[in-house]
Design a protein around this motif. Structure first.
Motif, PDB file in Angstrom:
ATOM      1  N   ARG A 209       0.814  -1.220   0.000  1.00 45.64           N
ATOM      2  CA  ARG A 209       0.000   0.000   0.000  1.00 45.64           C
ATOM      3  C   ARG A 209       0.847   1.269   0.000  1.00 45.64           C
ATOM      4  O   ARG A 209       0.467   2.282  -0.611  1.00 45.64           O
ATOM      5  N   LYS A 213       0.501   4.422  -2.605  1.00 38.63           N
ATOM      6  CA  LYS A 213       0.334   5.802  -2.143  1.00 38.63           C
ATOM      7  C   LYS A 213       1.432   6.706  -2.696  1.00 38.63           C
ATOM      8  O   LYS A 213       1.167   7.815  -3.184  1.00 38.63           O
ATOM      9  N   LYS A 290     -13.196  -2.011   0.654  1.00 43.08           N
ATOM     10  CA  LYS A 290     -12.585  -1.515   1.900  1.00 43.08           C
ATOM     11  C   LYS A 290     -12.413  -2.662   2.907  1.00 43.08           C
ATOM     12  O   LYS A 290     -11.342  -2.833   3.504  1.00 43.08           O
ATOM     13  N   VAL A 295      -8.559  -2.071   5.307  1.00 48.45           N
ATOM     14  CA  VAL A 295      -8.053  -0.732   5.593  1.00 48.45           C
ATOM     15  C   VAL A 295      -9.079   0.041   6.423  1.00 48.45           C
ATOM     16  O   VAL A 295     -10.286  -0.152   6.282  1.00 48.45           O
ATOM     17  N   GLU A 297      -9.348   3.314   6.258  1.00 44.34           N
ATOM     18  CA  GLU A 297      -9.863   4.320   5.320  1.00 44.34           C
ATOM     19  C   GLU A 297      -9.539   3.877   3.894  1.00 44.34           C
ATOM     20  O   GLU A 297      -8.377   3.623   3.567  1.00 44.34           O
ATOM     21  N   LEU A 298     -10.569   3.789   3.050  1.00 42.53           N
ATOM     22  CA  LEU A 298     -10.371   3.457   1.641  1.00 42.53           C
ATOM     23  C   LEU A 298      -9.978   4.739   0.901  1.00 42.53           C
ATOM     24  O   LEU A 298     -10.676   5.745   0.985  1.00 42.53           O
ATOM     25  N   ASP A 302      -6.387   2.867  -3.540  1.00 46.70           N
ATOM     26  CA  ASP A 302      -6.783   1.491  -3.209  1.00 46.70           C
ATOM     27  C   ASP A 302      -7.790   0.922  -4.214  1.00 46.70           C
ATOM     28  O   ASP A 302      -8.272  -0.202  -4.033  1.00 46.70           O
TER      29      ASP A 302
END
Length: 596
Positions: A209, A213, A290, A295, A297-298, A302
């Motif tokens: 992830r 990001k 999600k 996670v 927060e999606l 993602d």
């Protein structure tokens, strides 16, 4: 996976055969000379078309030139695309492109001339010469534009301003393709490298992830920095479109764009309104995503990672072709046999090799046959690409077989129908054949994500275009702040509350080249919806569905696209096809949720 170091290693039966167009380069050169000669002859008609006979002579020669020019262009294009490093092929394509400009210039007088006639005069010409009936529909279709043509002097001014009027699109193209440099990202080995678009697509599917990001932030950074500049180019493009629409007396910029295909504004509005009423299943899918990713927060970075990993099995090309043929059995024996022959007749260039153009396409060539470019990777994604492109190829083949040259080409509005029908038939076949729960889950997830990109995202883009053009028509300002607000509002509305919105989200509009070709993207969504309804009719063995669909494939552009689809059983002037497509999406989400 089969890999080749160079094109010579690829077996002949997996390479297309360009000798089907010309047996030798000398034959190509001979046609180039012939096209030049015909262009000169066509120029001589300027001011000399005075009756039905001279009109017929001009149109017949123009069609002949078009036939030979297409062969010249395609032959050169295919040579370049199998090896973009081939300088000799590049020279051929440059010569062919210049020849296209020469031919276009030679006949540029004709449209203004035709529209200067009274319709009664044209009808008289057609009644005088029997052969003109062949061209009648095209000539009369041009007459539809007459209320939207300015005086000869004004049209000449607009022609001279053509390059300037297209500068917003060209400027964005230079910014987006040449000038933008994405930030550096860190590889798994800790090395800092410059991000590319291809790398970005791969990194967004990474299970790491933090890598997703980092890539997301780096990718959007230059668009944020250039926000005001890109807003200026898009604002200019929209305002130019609105101004031209007013000058040419169209009710709106949207209706100007829909005019060629004779699509009522209600079709566009209905697509957006019906989709907005059925966003709940899409929002539910975001919640499933999600939860499956685990996670708190999606985020937007993602949304591209496959939710089912480790399923993409090896599918050799021969096996993929056989699977596709089995999946397309509902289209009948003749369709399947014709498609099977394409492989043996070398209509397809299969393998990825150094220098070959990336991606995939079908190029139909009237009077010869379709040519299909692949970069087959022996995996599931390549199987779907194969089915998609062969849908296009069969559409080209059947239209060319059953239509004269003048109506053999199909319009962009229906272009994605045949390809998507094949994909829907394939997904159903694979799901029915699947005995492994994980594979089935992967297939459903893959098609949900395909649906999201081809339908929901394109409808959102269409919504953005409509709102921003309406603002320009109302004299409201268009700038970076306005675009950011409109785009973020729509992104929130379409994607739901489970998505946490990073600041980058609102800049999404600034990276979309389609916005410089106004009111184009909605065709992806309508074509997708039409294809789902047609495929379901085939799968349900609905009476007459196969025959009506095959007739559609054979029709080229012999009627306006909405009429062709209506005859096939899809009425896009109603909400039914959109609702049926969205119901199918709901079924996919329901199944995926049960398996999650």
């Amino acid at each position: 996976m089969t890999t080749y170091k160079n094109r010579k290693e690829v077996p002949d039966h997996e390479k297309w055969d360009v000798s089907d167009i010309y047996e030798s380069l000398e034959d190509w050169k001979q046609d180039v000379a012939e096209v030049k000669k015909m262009a000169e002859q066509l120029k001589q008609f300027d001011g000399e078309i005075t009756d039905g006979t001279s009109l017929y002579d001009f149109l017949t020669l123009q069609e002949k030139l078009s036939f030979h020019l297409s062969k010249v262009m395609v032959y050169a294009r295919l040579q370049v695309d199998v090896d973009t490093r081939d300088k000799k092929a590049e020279v051929l394509l440059d010569e062919a492109s210049q020849l296209g400009v020469t031919a276009s210039t030679a006949v540029s007088f004709f449209r203004p001339f035709l529209l200067s006639l009274d319709q009664s005069t044209l009808s008289e010409y057609i009644s005088e010469v029997e052969g003109l009936a062949y061209f009648e529909d095209d000539l009369m279709d041009l007459f539809r534009y007459k209320p939207h043509v300015l005086s000869k002097e004004k049209e000449e001014v607009l022609t001279q301003l053509g390059e300037s009027l297209s500068s917003p699109s060209k400027t964005f193209g230079m910014i987006n393709n040449a000038d933008i440099k994405f930030g550096k990202v860190t590889t798994e080995d800790g090395e800092k490298v410059e991000l590319t678009r291809g790398m970005y697509e791969k990194l967004l599917k990474s299970e790491n992830r933090s890598k997703r990001k980092e890539a997301y932030r780096a990718y959007y950074k230059p668009y944020i920095e250039l926000n005001n500049t890109i807003a200026s180019t898009l604002s200019s493009a929209i305002k130019t479109n609105v101004t031209l629409s007013k000058m040419k007396q169209y009710p709106s910029a949207l209706e100007k764009s829909l005019f060629a295909d004779q699509v009522p504004k209600e079709v566009y509005d209905n697509l957006i309104e019906t989709t907005k009423k059925h966003l709940a299943p899409y929002h539910r899918y975001q919640t499933i995503r999600k939860n499956m990713l685990g996670v708190v927060e999606l985020r937007q970075y993602d949304l591209s990672i496959p939710l089912v990993q480790g399923v993409d099995k090896d599918i050799p090309y021969e096996e993929a072709y056989d699977l596709m043929l089995k999946a397309l059995a509902p289209l009948g024996e003749e369709y399947v046999d014709s498609l099977a022959s394409f492989k043996e007749k070398r209509y397809i260039d299969v393998r990825e090799t150094p220098g070959k153009r990336s991606g995939a396409y079908n190029m139909g060539l009237y009077g010869v046959h379709p040519f299909v470019l692949l970069n087959h990777q022996d995996n599931l994604n390549s199987l779907f690409t194969l089915a998609h492109e062969m849908g296009h190829a069969m559409h080209s083949y059947l239209s060319s077989k059953h239509q004269p040259q003048i109506t053999a080409g199909y319009t962009i509005f229906v272009a994605e129908v045949a390809s998507t029908v094949n994909e829907v038939l394939l997904i159903h076949y694979l799901l029915n054949q699947s005995t492994d729960d994980k594979t089935r889950k992967y297939l459903v997830n893959d098609f949900i994500d395909k649906f999201k990109g081809t339908f929901f995202t394109q409808v959102m883009f269409a919504n953005f275009e409509k709102e921003t053009h309406e603002m320009a028509e109302a004299g409201k300002p268009l700038n970076a702040e306005v675009f950011n607000l409109v785009y973020e509002k729509l992104f929130r509305e379409y994607n739901g509350e489970d998505l946490v919105f990073d600041d980058e989200v609102k800049y999404g509009w600034s990276r979309i080249p389609h916005f410089y070709r106004p009111f184009y993207v909605y065709k992806y969504a309508t074509g997708f919806a039409a294809a789902i309804q047609l495929a379901n009719g085939l799968l349900e063995n609905k009476e007459g569905a196969k025959e009506a669909y095959l007739e559609f494939l054979q029709s080229g552009s012999s009627e306006y696209p909405l009429d062709l689809l209506k005859k096939a059983g899809v009425d896009l002037t109603t909400s039914e096809p959109i609702e049926k497509a969205l119901n199918f999406f709901t079924e996919l989400v329901d199944e995926f949720e049960k398996q999650a």
